[in-house]
Design a protein around this motif. Structure first.
Motif, PDB file in Angstrom:
ATOM      1  N   THR A 108      29.540  -7.048 -26.010  1.00  0.00           N
ATOM      2  CA  THR A 108      28.589  -7.926 -25.312  1.00  0.00           C
ATOM      3  C   THR A 108      27.319  -8.167 -26.105  1.00  0.00           C
ATOM      4  O   THR A 108      26.511  -9.016 -25.730  1.00  0.00           O
ATOM      5  CB  THR A 108      28.212  -7.323 -23.944  1.00  0.00           C
TER       6      THR A 108
ATOM      7  N   LYS B   2      24.690  -6.254 -26.438  1.00  0.00           N
ATOM      8  CA  LYS B   2      23.517  -5.502 -25.998  1.00  0.00           C
ATOM      9  C   LYS B   2      23.953  -4.311 -25.149  1.00  0.00           C
ATOM     10  O   LYS B   2      25.030  -4.317 -24.552  1.00  0.00           O
ATOM     11  CB  LYS B   2      22.563  -6.392 -25.208  1.00  0.00           C
ATOM     12  N   ARG B   3      23.093  -3.291 -25.112  1.00  0.00           N
ATOM     13  CA  ARG B   3      23.384  -2.088 -24.346  1.00  0.00           C
ATOM     14  C   ARG B   3      22.155  -1.687 -23.536  1.00  0.00           C
ATOM     15  O   ARG B   3      21.020  -1.974 -23.920  1.00  0.00           O
ATOM     16  CB  ARG B   3      23.768  -0.920 -25.265  1.00  0.00           C
TER      17      ARG B   3
ATOM     18  N   TRP C 267      17.002  -2.697 -21.982  1.00  0.00           N
ATOM     19  CA  TRP C 267      18.142  -3.253 -22.716  1.00  0.00           C
ATOM     20  C   TRP C 267      17.731  -3.489 -24.158  1.00  0.00           C
ATOM     21  O   TRP C 267      16.589  -3.868 -24.445  1.00  0.00           O
ATOM     22  CB  TRP C 267      18.595  -4.568 -22.083  1.00  0.00           C
TER      23      TRP C 267
ATOM     24  N   THR D 268      22.797  -4.090 -29.504  1.00  0.00           N
ATOM     25  CA  THR D 268      23.675  -2.948 -29.769  1.00  0.00           C
ATOM     26  C   THR D 268      23.295  -2.211 -31.044  1.00  0.00           C
ATOM     27  O   THR D 268      23.268  -0.975 -31.069  1.00  0.00           O
ATOM     28  CB  THR D 268      25.134  -3.429 -29.859  1.00  0.00           C
TER      29      THR D 268
END
Length: 264
Positions: free
Chosen positions: A159, A161-162, A218, A221
């Motif tokens: 996605t 982002k984490r 957020w 990644t």
């Protein structure tokens, strides 16, 4: 009955030659079809080889029939041999099937950080039989594709982002708004933290000797761990500037004087 006459041999040679031309034309058509499919991009070579072998097998059977070789017996013999080979290579064929499944469904790709089958690491190669993981301490782990295709896969990269979720504790004496302001300043000091979704700060729990605050932010990644540990440091510094005590579990011991001893 075997027929090795000159005419039969010539007809068999013509069948092989014409068959080769037809196979070449068909393979060009198949190549164009495969190029249109993005899902099969990693399997083009494998699919092309299987189809080519199958077509040549049909041509050889037709040519063998022309010179009198009993193709029924030949097919039966090859079937028995194929069964024996498939039983001997059962695990290998399972890995090949798993590799095809992974390449078609694409739950991950090279460069993704993935956790699967109890292993976490960056995918460095996806082959038909094995997938290679490189762990954070630079170990290469080869996992059979049959296991990967049948297990839960967690892809942390897909996605882009984490979310980092951290908890901090503060003294009961520290006003809630002061603590939240200190946490907000720590978040704003880290440019890698995304503004969409917006960071959130909650008072999450009343503990025995402290109040717990939950922070969710957020990050891209690639910046996740940098954001995680930088935020830990920034919160400590920000709490110090705002006079917020970061409490820890402790035990107060009260000594009570023995009345009998004090009366002597």
């Amino acid at each position: 009955m075997l027929n090795l006459s000159l005419g039969a041999l010539i007809r068999a040679a013509v069948i092989v030659a014409v068959g080769g031309i037809i196979i070449r034309i068909l393979m060009k058509f198949i190549d164009r079809m495969l190029e249109r499919s993005k899902a099969l991009v990693s399997l083009r070579g494998y699919i092309r080889s299987v189809i080519r072998i199958g077509l040549w097998f049909l041509v050889i059977l037709i040519a063998a029939e022309e010179i009198g070789i009993p193709t029924t017996s030949l097919i039966a013999l090859l079937s028995v041999a194929g069964l024996a080979v498939s039983l001997a290579l059962q695990n290998t064929l399972s890995n090949l099937a798993g590799g095809i499944t992974l390449l078609v469904t694409k739950p991950f790709q090279v460069g993704d950080y993935v956790e699967a089958d109890g292993v976490g690491g960056t995918i460095s190669a996806i082959d038909l039989a094995y997938t290679t993981f490189v762990t954070v301490d630079n170990k290469e782990i080869f996992i059979p594709n049959s296991q990967l295709s049948a297990t839960k896969i967690v892809n942390f990269t897909a996605t882009g982002k984490r979310r980092a979720e951290l908890t901090f504790t503060a003294s009961y004496d520290a006003p809630t708004q002061t603590v939240k302001q200190a946490l907000r300043e720590a978040i704003d000091a880290i440019p890698q933290i995304l503004t969409d979704p917006e960071p959130v700060i909650w008072l999450s729990e009343y503990q025995s000797s402290s109040i717990q605050y939950l922070v969710r932010v957020w990050a891209p990644t690639d910046d996740y761990w940098n954001v995680y540990y930088t935020l830990m440091e920034e919160v400590r510094e920000s709490f110090g500037r705002h006079g917020v005590e970061m409490t820890y579990d402790h035990l107060n011991v009260h000594l009570v004087e023995d009345c009998r001893t004090s009366g002597q």
